[in-house]
Write an enzyme that holds these catalytic residues in place. Structure first.
Site, short mmCIF file in Angstrom:
data_model
loop_
_atom_site.label_atom_id
_atom_site.label_comp_id
_atom_site.label_asym_id
_atom_site.label_seq_id
_atom_site.Cartn_x
_atom_site.Cartn_y
_atom_site.Cartn_z
N SER A 45 0.80 -1.23 0.00
CA SER A 45 0.00 0.00 0.00
C SER A 45 0.83 1.27 0.00
O SER A 45 0.31 2.34 -0.32
CB SER A 45 -0.94 0.01 1.21
OG SER A 45 -0.21 -0.07 2.42
N HIS B 206 -1.26 4.83 7.09
CA HIS B 206 -0.51 5.41 5.98
C HIS B 206 -0.32 6.91 6.22
O HIS B 206 -0.97 7.48 7.10
CB HIS B 206 -1.24 5.18 4.66
CG HIS B 206 -1.65 3.75 4.46
ND1 HIS B 206 -2.88 3.26 4.84
CD2 HIS B 206 -0.96 2.70 3.94
CE1 HIS B 206 -2.95 1.96 4.56
NE2 HIS B 206 -1.80 1.60 4.03
N ASP C 239 -4.33 8.05 7.94
CA ASP C 239 -5.41 7.21 8.46
C ASP C 239 -4.98 6.33 9.62
O ASP C 239 -5.68 5.39 9.98
CB ASP C 239 -5.99 6.34 7.33
CG ASP C 239 -4.94 5.45 6.67
OD1 ASP C 239 -3.80 5.41 7.16
OD2 ASP C 239 -5.27 4.79 5.66
#
Length: 373
Positions: A45, A348, A345
């Site tokens: 990610s 990240h 968040d």
């Protein structure tokens, strides 16, 4: 890197790159930018620009497919696990290349490289975790599968020999491996149990580097892990009563020490790969130091120092993070100014944090990359 829920004006890159493009002997600076024609990105990610949300119905329902992800730059969700651009976006801009397209996207004109990274993915195959009683998501696309995609891509674009194309490409093998540890930590494994994963993870990453070099890559960046003890997801999940468990920035010492163990093992593997492939330039990407540089200069860079370890998008507790009510879920608020936050968040980072990390890394990496041929 993380995926408990599968995603939850200052600096001139071009000017710096023009300065940093040295000859192979490292003697005279050149006046032209490093002439990479393409970038190939593998990872999770931290670098996924849209593969997860295109990876079947489960991926399409992930948080990265919903607003407020993408709100700051793209004004829509793109599958990036941030409010805007990622480090790979800034790297591409620095090299005067278009933003990388996800491999699973509809646009298959991959003239300037491909992004194979998938949020939530591991270095190790899913069977490794199943054998240890750990669950990994159905969308997990481990490094071996990403390499399979890479091989398929080469067959589609090269009639016979891809060596010239790959010689003029920059390879980013990672960051990957963070999720291998996350799936252990967040499913109840002890630090010692997860520590036993490190040799397997590092060997798998080294094997991937070996494979792309044998295909013709000559410039490869292998990033390390972040100081995970500074992330809201870890700070919220593993609180400590002893104040000595935290460093001067408020990060969990033992988790950061774990990340250092991984990074040290990875750097040792890179040293061995350099001996094995003396013709290739293999550079360690120090994501740990880049993040610490941003955190250590938080107020100078315009971040709210009081919120340095709190997430912008989230709810609950000292770190504004609740694993059961994550960013993108109904009713979870987002801060009015993400540029004041390092964490987006809880898992990240914000676009601004990634931009400043990229500034650090562009100098650190490209000063070693020997990018003129």
């Amino acid at each position: 890197m993380f995926s408990r829920s599968l995603c939850l004006v200052g600096f001139s890159f071009v000017g710096l790159l023009g300065f940093l493009c040295f000859s192979a002997a490292g003697s005279q600076p050149q006046s032209t930018i490093c002439p990479f024609r393409s970038i190939y990105q593998f990872g999770d990610s931290i670098a996924d620009t849209g593969n997860l949300i295109l990876n079947g119905p489960v991926g399409a329902r992930s948080h990265a497919a919903r607003f407020p992800y993408g709100e700051t730059f793209f004004r829509r969700p793109t599958g990036r696990c941030s409010n805007g651009q990622l480090m790979i976006d800034f790297f591409a801009r620095a090299l005067q290349l278009p933003l990388l397209k996800p491999y699973l996207g509809n646009d298959k004109s991959f003239r300037n490289g491909v992004n194979f990274a998938v949020a939530g993915s591991t270095a190790l195959n899913s069977s490794f975790f199943t054998a240890r009683g750990l669950h990994v998501p159905a969308t997990n696309t481990p490094l071996g599968k990403q390499l399979s995609w890479f091989n398929s891509h080469l067959r589609s674009v090269c009639r016979s020999n891809c060596s010239e194309r790959l010689r003029r490409s920059l390879f980013m093998v990672g960051e990957i491996g963070g999720n291998d540890y996350n799936y252990g930590f967040f499913q109840g494994k002890s630090v010692d149990e997860v520590r036993a994963f490190i040799p397997h993870v590092v060997q798998t990453i080294a094997a991937a580097v070996r494979e792309v070099i044998r295909h013709g890559a000559v410039r490869v960046v292998v990033p390390g892990n972040f100081p995970i003890g500074c992330f809201p997801i870890y700070l919220s999940s593993f609180p400590a009563n002893d104040p000595r468990a935290y460093d001067d920035k408020g990060c969990l010492r033992h988790m950061n020490e774990f990340a250092v163990e991984h990074n040290n093992a990875l750097q040792a593997a890179i040293a061995s790969l350099r001996q094995e492939f003396p013709h290739a330039v293999i550079v360690y990407g120090d994501y740990y130091a880049a993040f610490q540089s941003v955190l250590g200069r938080a107020s100078t860079l315009g971040f709210d120092e009081r919120a340095a370890l709190r997430s912008c998008c989230g709810v609950g507790g000292a770190y504004n993070y609740d694993g059961s009510r994550q960013c993108g879920a109904s009713g979870v608020p987002v801060c009015p100014n993400p540029d004041r936050y390092i964490s987006w968040d809880g898992v990240h980072l914000t676009q601004k944090a990634y931009r400043h990390m990229s500034e650090f890394l562009v100098y650190n990496i490209l000063s070693q990359i020997q990018c003129v041929w």
